[in-house]
Design an enzyme around this catalytic site. Sequence first.
Site, short mmCIF file in Angstrom:
data_model
loop_
_atom_site.label_atom_id
_atom_site.label_comp_id
_atom_site.label_asym_id
_atom_site.label_seq_id
_atom_site.Cartn_x
_atom_site.Cartn_y
_atom_site.Cartn_z
N LEU A 157 61.89 3.39 -10.97
CA LEU A 157 61.34 2.78 -9.77
C LEU A 157 60.22 1.84 -10.13
CD1 LEU A 157 58.64 4.84 -8.10
CD2 LEU A 157 60.12 6.05 -9.69
N CYS A 158 60.01 0.88 -9.26
CA CYS A 158 58.98 -0.13 -9.46
C CYS A 158 59.17 -0.74 -10.85
CB CYS A 158 57.61 0.50 -9.26
SG CYS A 158 56.27 -0.69 -9.00
#
Length: 251
Positions: A157-158
């Site tokens: 994520l990110c």
Amino acid sequence: MNRRTLLRTATALSAAGLATGVPTATTTAAATATGTAASSGSGHRAPLRAQVVLFEGVEELDLAAPYEVLSASDHFTERDVQVRYVALDGPRTVTAAFGTRLRADHRWAPEEADLLVVPGGGYARREDPGVWAEIRRGALPRALAAARRPGLTVAGLCTGVMLLSAAGLTRGRPSTTHHRAQPDLAEQGGVLKKARVVDDGDLVTAGGVTSGLDLALWLVRRELGVDAALGLEAMLEYEARGTVWTSQGLY
């Protein structure tokens, strides 16, 4: 009351009964009426084992959201869920992006995981600890590349997705990341999808920071069922946001 609200309410009530150890007529009836109770054989399934990767400069919200959602999912399923913080260099303390000190009590062991979650942090500060420092060091991308095996889902994520990119895991694969890193992801061979969560089977990626909630809720839905995800949404007072892209379509 629509079915979605009913499912949320019933699952949350069931969880309350489990937490207190005193099932009430209301929780029992709700579980029966909505099908939230797991099948009688589900308790014999192997645990769902999740590991969240820590490194110096990791973003606090990136790591905390998946950890809490996956840990809390244990209240909404009869299947055991085990969630651990791990660090490549073995059990140790790391300092996160805003100074929080966190202890990874478990050794690096992706062969013992079903889900390996890689948060981001520090991508905009190239000289500070974080994703860029880990890419330069090279050890974590190499370990992530070596971790791939049947039965393991790697989730990023990110800007943690950029660690997966450095490991070669996103090349030619549908994926996404923080909006500011998306040009880098595409340049490095990722097939960029404009979605909050992108599920390509054994590779699941998500956008920036708060999308860690949506990534984890999607993983719960996929691995433990819709009712578990709805129960978590009710408990968290949060509704999953954005589009989930999968090879089967959009959700």
